[in-house]
Design an enzyme around this catalytic site. Structure first.
Site: not given
Length: 440
Positions: A98, A122, A312
């Site tokens: 991205r 993702c 994350d």
């Protein structure tokens, strides 16, 4: 999909030392920042991961000359001959990343136009680019939607703007920083992200000649300057990778030193790690993480923007929580589809219930978001080997941890996704004594 796969014989504690290099979420953005300079930049501590190679390919398409330096992970980026790249070439290189959205501001300054292909990355949520486009419009960009993507131009140049983000998005904050530093006049950004990688990017831009002031309450002021020069910078360490190896040490009842990790950027993670029952020791050149024995403890986690608990971090830690004695709850408030990886864990024996509309909790500290989800993990549950296909970057590493923790043999496929953010992870597994066979 990639053809890489690994067969793991689990149930063996990870022990040893590995090193983490520069953060994926800084190195790739610093490489884009090099486009803004009138002279070459040198970036050190760059991780050897596929996302970095994607950005390098995109920069090369735009005429940036990239050479390797004398030390490992040292890159020299010369933007002297920046040029327009062909749309099809951009699309071909950017399919798994991205990052092209962040090229817009620098390319509008350098060339007067930019192009964004359909964005990949993702599949953990929609990640709309509306925040980016709205900010670029405020700077004076004209946006044209094409069948192959989005074309941006700046017929009157870019000018400073007052911008308030509806959410402290890391990507949108990076967009404003990379666009505003050369925009005419002053920019005020409110509700900005303040992650350590953002601060490191600000340090890079200041080295280049930018004037940026960080104020309290997520406010950043940027005074546009007429030109910037190149930078020399060593990237901040990757705290996401460090937390992943810490979770692996805990889940496998191991003992791992993560060289290069630092306490300050990981304080929130370290608090939760200790609450779960893990032990750590801050060293001069890293952090040692280990399982001290006994049962792990359940916790409640709410993911949030910095300085909260990173989204994350929760996926790798979930595997360790399957071994905790009791019920743990994770409220995911950043992405709306980040619990898909738990299906494989349940297949291996975990007891995880996902609530797609979230859960009410009077003790919540993080503001509830409409799309949030929750996961309830009940443990301890023994994990057994299974065949697993990697779904996304952090979820994929969680599957590796689960396979390392489980009794018996597991086959993990589609490993290429993990290489987007984890440098030499196969070699690091060898260094830590994992029992596996890797097939590329």
């Amino acid at each position: 999909m990639t053809s890489d796969e690994i067969i793991i014989n689990g149930g063996r504690p990870l022990r040893g030392r590995i090193e983490v290099r520069g953060a994926k979420n800084l190195a790739t953005k610093a490489m884009v920042a090099a486009l803004l300079g009138q002279s070459p930049s040198v970036l050190r501590n760059v991780p050897n991961i596929s996302d970095v190679r994607v950005v390098a390919g995109l920069l090369a398409l735009h005429g940036v000359l990239i050479t390797r330096g004398e030390e490992p992970g040292e890159w020299r980026l010369d933007p002297s001959n920046v040029e327009i790249a062909h749309h099809a070439d951009i699309d071909a290189h950017a399919g798994s990343s991205r990052i092209p959205i962040l090229f817009c501001g620098p390319l509008l300054h350098r060339l007067g136009e930019a192009f964004i292909p359909d964005l990949g990355g993702c599949r953990i949520g929609d990640r709309p680019i509306d925040f980016h486009l709205a900010a670029l419009r405020k700077f004076g960009a004209v946006i044209e939607k094409l069948p192959s993507g989005i074309r941006l131009t700046a017929p009157d140049g870019l000018k400073g703007a007052d911008i308030e983000l509806p959410y402290p998005s890391v990507g949108a904050t990076e967009q404003v920083l990379l666009t505003s530093v050369l925009a005419e006049g002053q920019t005020e950004l409110r509700n900005a992200a303040i992650e350590p990688e953002i601060v490191d990017l600000i340090c890079i831009l200041q080295k280049m000649g930018a004037i940026i002031t960080m104020e309290p309450n997520r406010v950043i002021f940027i005074e546009g300057v007429p030109e910037l020069q190149g930078f020399h910078h060593r990237a901040i360490f990757d705290r996401n990778e460090a937390a992943s190896w810490a979770a692996a040490a805990l889940a496998t009842q191991g003992d791992v030193i993560v060289g290069g990790a630092k306490q300050e950027e990981m304080m929130t993670f370290l608090n939760i790690f200790r609450k779960v029952g893990g032990a750590f020791d801050v060293l001069d050149d890293g952090i040692r993480f280990w399982h001290p024995g006994g049962m792990l403890k359940p916790v409640t986690i709410e993911t949030d923007v910095h300085p909260g608990f990173m989204t994350d971090w929760q996926q790798p830690l979930v595997v360790a929580l399957t071994q905790a004695d009791g019920v743990s709850t994770i409220h995911e408030t950043v992405y709306e589809n980040r619990f898909g990886f738990t299906d494989a864990l349940c297949q291996m024996g975990a007891n995880i219930q996902v609530y797609k509309d979230g859960l009410a909790d009077e003790a919540r500290r993080v503001k509830r978001r409409e799309f949030e989800q929750a996961a309830v993990i009940t443990g301890p549950t023994p994990l057994t080997g299974a065949d697993i296909e990697v779904p996304d970057l952090r979820g994929g590493f969680s599957h590796l941890i689960a396979a390392l923790t489980a009794k018996g043999q597991s086959k993990v496929t589609n490993l290429g996704i993990i290489s987007r953010g984890y440098e030499n992870f196969i070699e690091k597994l060898r260094l830590l004594g994992a029992d596996f066979v890797f097939e590329s």
